[in-house]
Design a protein around this motif. Structure first.
Motif, PDB file in Angstrom:
ATOM      1  N   LEU A   4      12.969  -3.182 -13.978  1.00 49.11           N
ATOM      2  CA  LEU A   4      12.023  -3.859 -13.089  1.00 49.11           C
ATOM      3  C   LEU A   4      12.684  -5.057 -12.409  1.00 49.11           C
ATOM      4  O   LEU A   4      12.569  -5.255 -11.197  1.00 49.11           O
ATOM      5  CB  LEU A   4      10.788  -4.315 -13.871  1.00 49.11           C
ATOM      6  N   PRO A  56      -2.519  -9.554   4.009  1.00 53.10           N
ATOM      7  CA  PRO A  56      -3.971  -9.503   4.226  1.00 53.10           C
ATOM      8  C   PRO A  56      -4.542  -8.110   3.961  1.00 53.10           C
ATOM      9  O   PRO A  56      -5.668  -7.982   3.508  1.00 53.10           O
ATOM     10  CB  PRO A  56      -4.116  -9.882   5.697  1.00 53.10           C
ATOM     11  N   LEU A  57      -3.734  -7.074   4.245  1.00 54.52           N
ATOM     12  CA  LEU A  57      -4.208  -5.710   4.008  1.00 54.52           C
ATOM     13  C   LEU A  57      -4.403  -5.431   2.521  1.00 54.52           C
ATOM     14  O   LEU A  57      -5.241  -4.625   2.135  1.00 54.52           O
ATOM     15  CB  LEU A  57      -3.187  -4.704   4.560  1.00 54.52           C
ATOM     16  N   PHE A  58      -3.598  -6.080   1.694  1.00 59.48           N
ATOM     17  CA  PHE A  58      -3.627  -5.791   0.266  1.00 59.48           C
ATOM     18  C   PHE A  58      -4.720  -6.567  -0.464  1.00 59.48           C
ATOM     19  O   PHE A  58      -4.935  -6.364  -1.652  1.00 59.48           O
ATOM     20  CB  PHE A  58      -2.272  -6.107  -0.376  1.00 59.48           C
ATOM     21  N   MET A  59      -5.354  -7.495   0.232  1.00 59.09           N
ATOM     22  CA  MET A  59      -6.371  -8.318  -0.432  1.00 59.09           C
ATOM     23  C   MET A  59      -7.729  -7.619  -0.339  1.00 59.09           C
ATOM     24  O   MET A  59      -8.005  -6.926   0.632  1.00 59.09           O
ATOM     25  CB  MET A  59      -6.440  -9.689   0.247  1.00 59.09           C
ATOM     26  N   PRO A  60      -8.579  -7.829  -1.353  1.00 58.84           N
ATOM     27  CA  PRO A  60      -9.921  -7.239  -1.265  1.00 58.84           C
ATOM     28  C   PRO A  60     -10.683  -7.804  -0.076  1.00 58.84           C
ATOM     29  O   PRO A  60     -10.359  -8.886   0.427  1.00 58.84           O
ATOM     30  CB  PRO A  60     -10.570  -7.607  -2.595  1.00 58.84           C
ATOM     31  N   ASP A  61     -11.678  -7.076   0.364  1.00 56.14           N
ATOM     32  CA  ASP A  61     -12.443  -7.465   1.538  1.00 56.14           C
ATOM     33  C   ASP A  61     -12.999  -8.878   1.365  1.00 56.14           C
ATOM     34  O   ASP A  61     -13.554  -9.211   0.329  1.00 56.14           O
ATOM     35  CB  ASP A  61     -13.593  -6.457   1.738  1.00 56.14           C
ATOM     36  N   VAL A  86       2.605  -3.969 -13.996  1.00 56.59           N
ATOM     37  CA  VAL A  86       3.111  -3.669 -12.656  1.00 56.59           C
ATOM     38  C   VAL A  86       2.320  -2.526 -12.030  1.00 56.59           C
ATOM     39  O   VAL A  86       1.902  -2.599 -10.866  1.00 56.59           O
ATOM     40  CB  VAL A  86       4.617  -3.330 -12.721  1.00 56.59           C
ATOM     41  N   TYR A 136      -4.071  -1.710  -7.872  1.00 56.99           N
ATOM     42  CA  TYR A 136      -5.105  -2.585  -7.300  1.00 56.99           C
ATOM     43  C   TYR A 136      -4.815  -2.855  -5.825  1.00 56.99           C
ATOM     44  O   TYR A 136      -5.675  -2.704  -4.958  1.00 56.99           O
ATOM     45  CB  TYR A 136      -5.141  -3.887  -8.099  1.00 56.99           C
ATOM     46  N   LEU A 137      -3.545  -3.215  -5.507  1.00 53.98           N
ATOM     47  CA  LEU A 137      -3.180  -3.506  -4.131  1.00 53.98           C
ATOM     48  C   LEU A 137      -3.337  -2.262  -3.264  1.00 53.98           C
ATOM     49  O   LEU A 137      -3.836  -2.325  -2.143  1.00 53.98           O
ATOM     50  CB  LEU A 137      -1.736  -4.023  -4.054  1.00 53.98           C
ATOM     51  N   ASN A 152      -6.983  -1.661  -2.480  1.00 55.99           N
ATOM     52  CA  ASN A 152      -7.429  -2.599  -1.456  1.00 55.99           C
ATOM     53  C   ASN A 152      -6.948  -2.182  -0.085  1.00 55.99           C
ATOM     54  O   ASN A 152      -7.700  -2.177   0.893  1.00 55.99           O
ATOM     55  CB  ASN A 152      -6.899  -4.005  -1.753  1.00 55.99           C
ATOM     56  N   ALA A 153      -5.643  -1.850  -0.024  1.00 52.78           N
ATOM     57  CA  ALA A 153      -5.052  -1.485   1.260  1.00 52.78           C
ATOM     58  C   ALA A 153      -5.742  -0.249   1.816  1.00 52.78           C
ATOM     59  O   ALA A 153      -6.098  -0.205   3.003  1.00 52.78           O
ATOM     60  CB  ALA A 153      -3.553  -1.242   1.102  1.00 52.78           C
TER      61      ALA A 153
END
Lengths: 364, 390
Positions: A192, A217-222, B30, B36-37, B40-41
């Motif tokens: 990793l 911003p796309l990856f954040m919840p609404d 990870v 999760y991401l 959302n996307a």
């Protein structure tokens, strides 16, 4: 040796010091080729001096309007005085600009004090812990009668310092953890860490900034929005962490294995011996390269210009777009910015060389 | 001791189990964050009605690119636009690497000159470049070209046929015709032959101990195929010389201000680092080596070429790899001054299609690939020049 011993005079002749250069006129005019080199250099210097003096002084406009500057072929000093505050503090409310000024002054003072190795102690750390909220309060306001200033109005030199400083302070522990992870015996953790480090080091900073500004911003919840400044800051932290990790790893690997073994023999477990024995010594060896890296990051923060943050380079750039001054004082603006970056970078570079001498210690 | 035996925590006392547990927790974290991401996307993209995937690559681009090394029209696809961007990146980065290495090597050697004036001048050069951000230099060079140089009709002739003006640099261009491929092949053949002769000559000299003519033969082998090719195929070199007319320059190759500023900035920045690398590489070779070479009667040129440089290269090559990769990555600053490199073309595509993830992922992959390819190439070279075990 023994064959020479019978003729003392010869030996003295052989041992006579060679002309070592750098002393006296022979260093400049020793041979014909050297003389030509010297003359060429002198000519170049004379030319540079002539151009600089005529531009900066003789043809320069010291007092006047944009029109005076337009008519002249020299430097336009009135531009610098007119736009200085904008270049330094950006669109921070004009009446409140004493706050970023005070904050920057305090910050530079604190950094200067922290540069003295003799003063490194817990108290200094405590001082920083107290100072940082004060600096934040000065910049952001919203308490003690200070008007609130949103981060979208922060700009100029304080912003550049902040991006660099917060970036490095947060990246350092992250980088140390990554370096430890990369050297770990546990394959999953090692993989990793290697993936993260190589991925970040393999792409340009600008792509990470793009990711932070466009993709995050796309990856954040609404409904969740992250401050633009914070996004760039996170990108810089992640980027810096990968590079710091590699330097710290070098320091860890340079440490003799005996240190770990001795600590283990004393019965310390992993986290104890790592943070009490290994890390302090490893960090000490890598302080000079770390400081060199920090100079690079101070310069790299200029890239936030491309994603639209008003750092010092960008305030200098946008100042040039002032309709009154457009196209008149371009070189003046950029050369001023270059001088500012040069002074801070060169000071840090000198400090890095000082530390290198200061820390020239071995382990054996 | 015995009480905890029932809670199951005793398992964590075993180091191996603990290690597995750490790794499982790490990977799980990870994966969870990634999931999760991703969720959302996906939700965001669906809500904003943004397409996903790489279908856009075959759609019509519809924008103009100012520098096109290959044929490109706005009616071409996004994929071709990206290819143009990639070629622009490669052009400017490779040129900067070559020029930066040449300039940097010269500066690095001059830094070690016994003439204090020269060595300090070079120190000033290096410090001026290393202490100011590259992006600032790019803006400075670009504005210097745009705002301080005269317009085209008053272009300054730097050299005969080389003109600078606020619309960039115009240089003489060779008129290309098909016979040139023969010439290029001939040059390549000459280089191979010269190298082969050098290897043979060295081997024979070592085997027999007799002097074998080295460079005169090499030089002949190098030049001969080229001369023959020109004579046999009757190839003439025609230059397209730029001429300053009343209103504009005609002919020649036109290098736009964006390209000139970027190339200048990247070259200078690379040269400063290369200079430091070369200098430290030469300094790393012990004084004894130089003295021993002189004691053997080698001239200072031969000392440098045969003794110092081959050894210094071992120290120089690894950091040189880094600066080459850095130059590639730095070429992405092109977007700041409007040179249409890969990043800038991707950015335009992002704005047009609304798709952000795919273009960013694509150019990150390209840079990653370029970085890895450069490292591999350099590692191969590094292995060649490394100390041979005796």
């Amino acid at each position: 040796m023994s064959t020479m011993a019978n003729s003392g005079e010869e030996q003295i002749a052989i041992r006579a010091p060679a002309q070592s250069g750098g002393l006296g006129a022979s260093a400049y005019f020793g041979t014909p080729a050297n003389t030509i080199v010297t003359l060429l250099c002198l000519a170049l210097l004379a030319l540079a001096a002539k151009v600089a003096v005529s531009w900066l002084v003789i043809n320069a406009v010291f007092d006047g309007t944009p029109e005076d500057c337009k008519a002249s072929v020299g430097a336009c000093w009135p531009y610098l005085t007119a736009k200085l505050r904008y270049m330094l503090f950006g669109i921070y409310p004009f009446e409140e600009q004493w706050r970023p000024l005070t904050a920057t002054a305090l910050f530079i003072l604190a950094i200067t004090i922290s540069c003295i190795p003799r003063l490194w102690s817990r108290w200094l750390l405590l001082g920083w812990v107290v100072l940082l909220p004060v600096l934040y309060l000065l910049m952001a306001g919203g308490a003690f009668g200070l008007a609130e200033v949103p981060t979208s109005q922060w700009g100029g030199l304080p912003l550049s310092f902040m991006l660099t400083f917060v970036g490095l302070v947060c990246a350092l522990p992250l980088g140390i953890l990554l370096a430890l992870a990369r050297l770990s015996n546990l394959p999953a953790i090692r993989i990793l860490a290697v993936t993260f480090i190589e991925l970040v080091r393999g792409v340009p900073l600008i792509s990470i900034l793009f990711m932070a500004s466009v993709m995050l911003p796309l990856f954040m919840p609404d409904g969740v929005t992250i401050d633009k400044l914070l996004r760039a800051q996170v990108a810089i932290i992640l980027f810096a962490a990968a590079y710091i990790a590699e330097i710290v790893r070098a320091g860890l690997q340079a440490l003799p294995r005996g240190q770990t073994e001795a600590a283990q023999a004393l019965g310390l477990h992993y986290w104890q011996y790592t943070f009490l024995v290994i890390i302090p010594q490893a960090l000490k060896t890598v302080i000079p390269p770390l400081v060199s890296l920090f100079i690079g990051f101070f310069q790299d923060t200029t890239l936030v210009t491309i994603v639209g943050l008003l750092d010092f380079l960008n305030t200098v750039r946008t100042a040039l777009r002032d309709p009154n001054w457009q196209g008149i004082a371009v070189l003046e603006g950029y050369l001023f910015a270059a001088a500012v970056y040069f002074v801070f970078s060169a000071l840090m570079g000198a400090y890095s060389r000082f530390l290198e001498k200061h820390f020239r210690v071995g382990y054996d | 001791m015995s009480t905890s035996g029932f809670s199951g925590l005793f398992l964590l006392r075993d180091r191996r189990i603990r290690e597995v547990a750490y790794q499982v927790v790490c990977i799980a974290a990870v994966v969870a964050i990634g999931w999760y991401l991703f969720q959302n996307a996906a939700a965001n993209l669906a809500r904003q009605d943004i397409a996903t995937g790489f279908d856009y690559l075959s759609r019509e681009a519809g924008f103009i690119i100012s520098e096109t090394p290959i044929d490109y029209q706005p009616s071409d696809s996004y994929g071709r636009a990206l290819l143009v961007g990639l070629l622009n990146t490669l052009t400017v980065a490779l040129l900067a690497i070559v020029l930066g290495t040449v300039v940097g090597t010269l500066v690095g050697i001059a830094r070690l000159s016994k003439n204090p004036l020269l060595s300090r001048l070079m120190l000033a050069y290096v410090e001026a470049l290393r202490n100011v951000p590259l992006l600032l230099y790019l803006f400075l060079w670009y504005s210097a070209i745009i705002f301080t140089l005269p317009p085209v009709k008053q272009a300054i002739a730097l050299l005969p046929g080389v003109f600078v003006s606020n619309s960039g640099l115009v240089v003489p261009a060779i008129v290309w015709h098909s016979g040139f491929w023969t010439v290029i092949a001939a040059i390549a053949a000459g280089v191979v032959a010269a190298f082969a002769w050098r290897t043979v000559a060295t081997r024979r000299r070592i085997a027999t101990g007799k002097a074998v003519p080295g460079w005169p033969v090499s030089l002949t082998l190098l030049v001969l195929p080229f001369v023959i090719a020109i004579a046999v195929f009757d190839i003439r070199f025609e230059f397209d010389w730029p001429e300053l007319g009343r209103f504009r320059l005609t002919g020649g190759a036109h290098l736009k201000p964006e390209f000139v500023a970027l190339l200048l900035g990247l070259t200078l920045s690379a040269s400063a680092t290369v200079a430091e690398i070369v200098r430290s590489g030469i300094l790393a070779i012990g004084k004894g080596q130089r003295e021993a070479a002189q004691a053997l009667g080698l001239s200072s040129g031969r000392t440098m070429r045969l003794v110092i440089l081959p050894q210094a290269l071992r120290v120089i090559v690894p950091p040189l790899t880094n600066i080459y990769v850095t130059t590639f990555k730095n070429s992405s600053l092109a977007i700041a001054i409007g040179y249409p490199d890969l990043v800038m073309v991707s950015n335009t595509i992002m704005n047009q299609t609304g798709q952000a993830m795919e273009p960013i992922a694509l150019f990150m992959l390209v840079y990653l690939g370029l970085s890895l390819a450069t490292s591999l190439l350099m590692n191969w070279y590094n292995a060649r020049v490394a100390l041979q075990g005796r």
